[in-house]
Design an enzyme around this catalytic site. Sequence first.
Site, PDB file in Angstrom:
ATOM      1  N   ASP A  80      -0.900  -3.753  -4.839  1.00  9.59           N
ATOM      2  CA  ASP A  80      -0.039  -2.577  -5.008  1.00  9.59           C
ATOM      3  C   ASP A  80       1.425  -2.924  -5.277  1.00  9.59           C
ATOM      4  O   ASP A  80       1.910  -3.988  -4.927  1.00  9.59           O
ATOM      5  CB  ASP A  80      -0.131  -1.664  -3.783  1.00  9.59           C
ATOM      6  CG  ASP A  80       0.251  -2.373  -2.491  1.00  9.59           C
ATOM      7  OD1 ASP A  80      -0.124  -3.555  -2.317  1.00  9.59           O
ATOM      8  OD2 ASP A  80       0.942  -1.761  -1.657  1.00  9.59           O
ATOM      9  N   GLU A 138      -0.835  -2.453   0.572  1.00  8.26           N
ATOM     10  CA  GLU A 138      -0.212  -3.310   1.592  1.00  8.26           C
ATOM     11  C   GLU A 138       1.162  -2.782   1.970  1.00  8.26           C
ATOM     12  O   GLU A 138       1.572  -2.865   3.116  1.00  8.26           O
ATOM     13  CB  GLU A 138      -0.116  -4.756   1.096  1.00  8.26           C
ATOM     14  CG  GLU A 138       0.219  -5.762   2.203  1.00  8.26           C
ATOM     15  CD  GLU A 138       1.647  -5.703   2.699  1.00  8.26           C
ATOM     16  OE1 GLU A 138       1.887  -5.803   3.914  1.00  8.26           O
ATOM     17  OE2 GLU A 138       2.560  -5.526   1.863  1.00  8.26           O
ATOM     18  N   GLU A 139       1.880  -2.239   0.968  1.00  8.17           N
ATOM     19  CA  GLU A 139       3.251  -1.751   1.205  1.00  8.17           C
ATOM     20  C   GLU A 139       3.201  -0.382   1.886  1.00  8.17           C
ATOM     21  O   GLU A 139       3.552   0.634   1.299  1.00  8.17           O
ATOM     22  CB  GLU A 139       4.000  -1.625  -0.129  1.00  8.17           C
ATOM     23  CG  GLU A 139       4.128  -2.905  -0.922  1.00  8.17           C
ATOM     24  CD  GLU A 139       5.221  -3.821  -0.408  1.00  8.17           C
ATOM     25  OE1 GLU A 139       5.830  -3.513   0.637  1.00  8.17           O
ATOM     26  OE2 GLU A 139       5.463  -4.846  -1.053  1.00  8.17           O
ATOM     27  N   HIS A 362      11.660  -6.663  -3.088  1.00 11.47           N
ATOM     28  CA  HIS A 362      11.977  -5.227  -2.999  1.00 11.47           C
ATOM     29  C   HIS A 362      13.304  -4.876  -3.672  1.00 11.47           C
ATOM     30  O   HIS A 362      13.868  -3.831  -3.378  1.00 11.47           O
ATOM     31  CB  HIS A 362      11.981  -4.708  -1.542  1.00 11.47           C
ATOM     32  CG  HIS A 362      10.622  -4.763  -0.891  1.00 11.47           C
ATOM     33  ND1 HIS A 362      10.259  -3.934   0.153  1.00 11.47           N
ATOM     34  CD2 HIS A 362       9.539  -5.535  -1.138  1.00 11.47           C
ATOM     35  CE1 HIS A 362       9.004  -4.213   0.509  1.00 11.47           C
ATOM     36  NE2 HIS A 362       8.559  -5.196  -0.259  1.00 11.47           N
TER      37      HIS A 362
HETATM   38 ZN   LIG Z   1       6.739  -6.100   0.017  1.00 10.03          ZN
HETATM   39 ZN   LIG Z   2       4.409  -8.147  -0.151  1.00 12.46          ZN
END
Ligand SMILES: [Zn+2]
Ligand SMILES: [Zn+2]
Length: 392
Positions: A80, A138-139, A362
């Site tokens: 993701d 996962e995020e 990020h």
């Molecule tokens: Zn991340």
């Molecule tokens: Zn990550």
Amino acid sequence: MAVKVRSEVAAIADDIIAIRRDIHKYPELGFDVHRTSELVAEHLKDLGFDVVTGIGKTGVVGDLKGNKGGPTIGLRADMDALPIQETGDIPYRSVNDGIMHACGHDGHTAMLLGAATVLEQFQEQLKGNIRFIFQPAEEGGGGARYMIEDGCLDTVDEIYGIHLWNYQKYGEVGVKDGPTMAAADEFAITIKGVGGHGATPQGTVDAVLVSAHLVTALQSIVSRNTNPLESTVVTVGQINGGHNFNVIADEVVLKGTARAYTEDNRQMIKRRMEEIINGIGRTFGADIEFVYIDGYPPTINNEIAYERLKFSAEKVVGNGCGLPYLSMGGEDFSYYAQKIPGCFFFVGSAPIDREIFTVPHHCSHFDIDENALLVGSSIFVQLIEDQLISSQ
Ligand SMILES: [Zn+2]
Ligand SMILES: [Zn+2]
């Protein structure tokens, strides 16, 4: 020692990089990774693996089975992206508005598909089985939990996962036994006071003043309640409240995150926050609501899985391996490592043409040194060779 990318991986380097760029260009969020999981499933089916789709909502699992019995090793990648508008000027820049692979999960998927392509050639020699696990969300969303509920770990004996890591240079691998990534919890504190005229404070309960005491007092949890040899973080990241310069605020909302490596410290932070909030509320006569949301648990590497990973990774990156890397970030690999022995490790991917730490995860100009993909695939292949081919 220079990095030794395995020759079978070097032979398909262009394919691995092309897969990563393709996924990068079409990023998808959370559980909505439909295109990505289809691409993964097709790749694994083309290799002749037993493939299950729709596991953990949109995850994919592919099995490469040896014919000599033996253990099953799980290799995991996340698929993701993040809700970020990409600003970097690259040819494979995201075409999906406001969505971007800013954490490297595109690379994780490409590395694992690359390893799958190589390992298929070794099927006859395998003294065990390999399960390739590709998860969504996962995020945030905890995709790993849904994958486990749907049985992705059934018959798997141990599991390994990579994070590309822009805080380390190409050729470095960060891995340690025990705690590796932190529990990542979230909290919201709503202070309810009594508003009034800024020049007539008597009779009011100033929510801004209460919040100032609270923010300061919460910092004593890390500095005075935590064993200095253990790491914890309490961060208030957001304050919202008040109406105008001459008005005493009747409500302030604080939001933040708490991080710890152990369940004991996690519970201690929660308890101390409650005590401090109650005490300060009583001191100032404010009603305070406290909501604490458990995020991902800490990621704890198993000692044996760590030793195995380190043994193999050293053959690829030599003394670049074993930098004892810790992060207070959270990672849902933790759910797998709670169930079976696991090792999560970091592969240095800082872009070579830029100063280290200037392309953080990020951020909207995130990118990686794509040579790191070859290091990651090589470590997976080496691990399987060491554990399931040349062992015994
Ligand atoms: Zn991340
Ligand atoms: Zn990550």
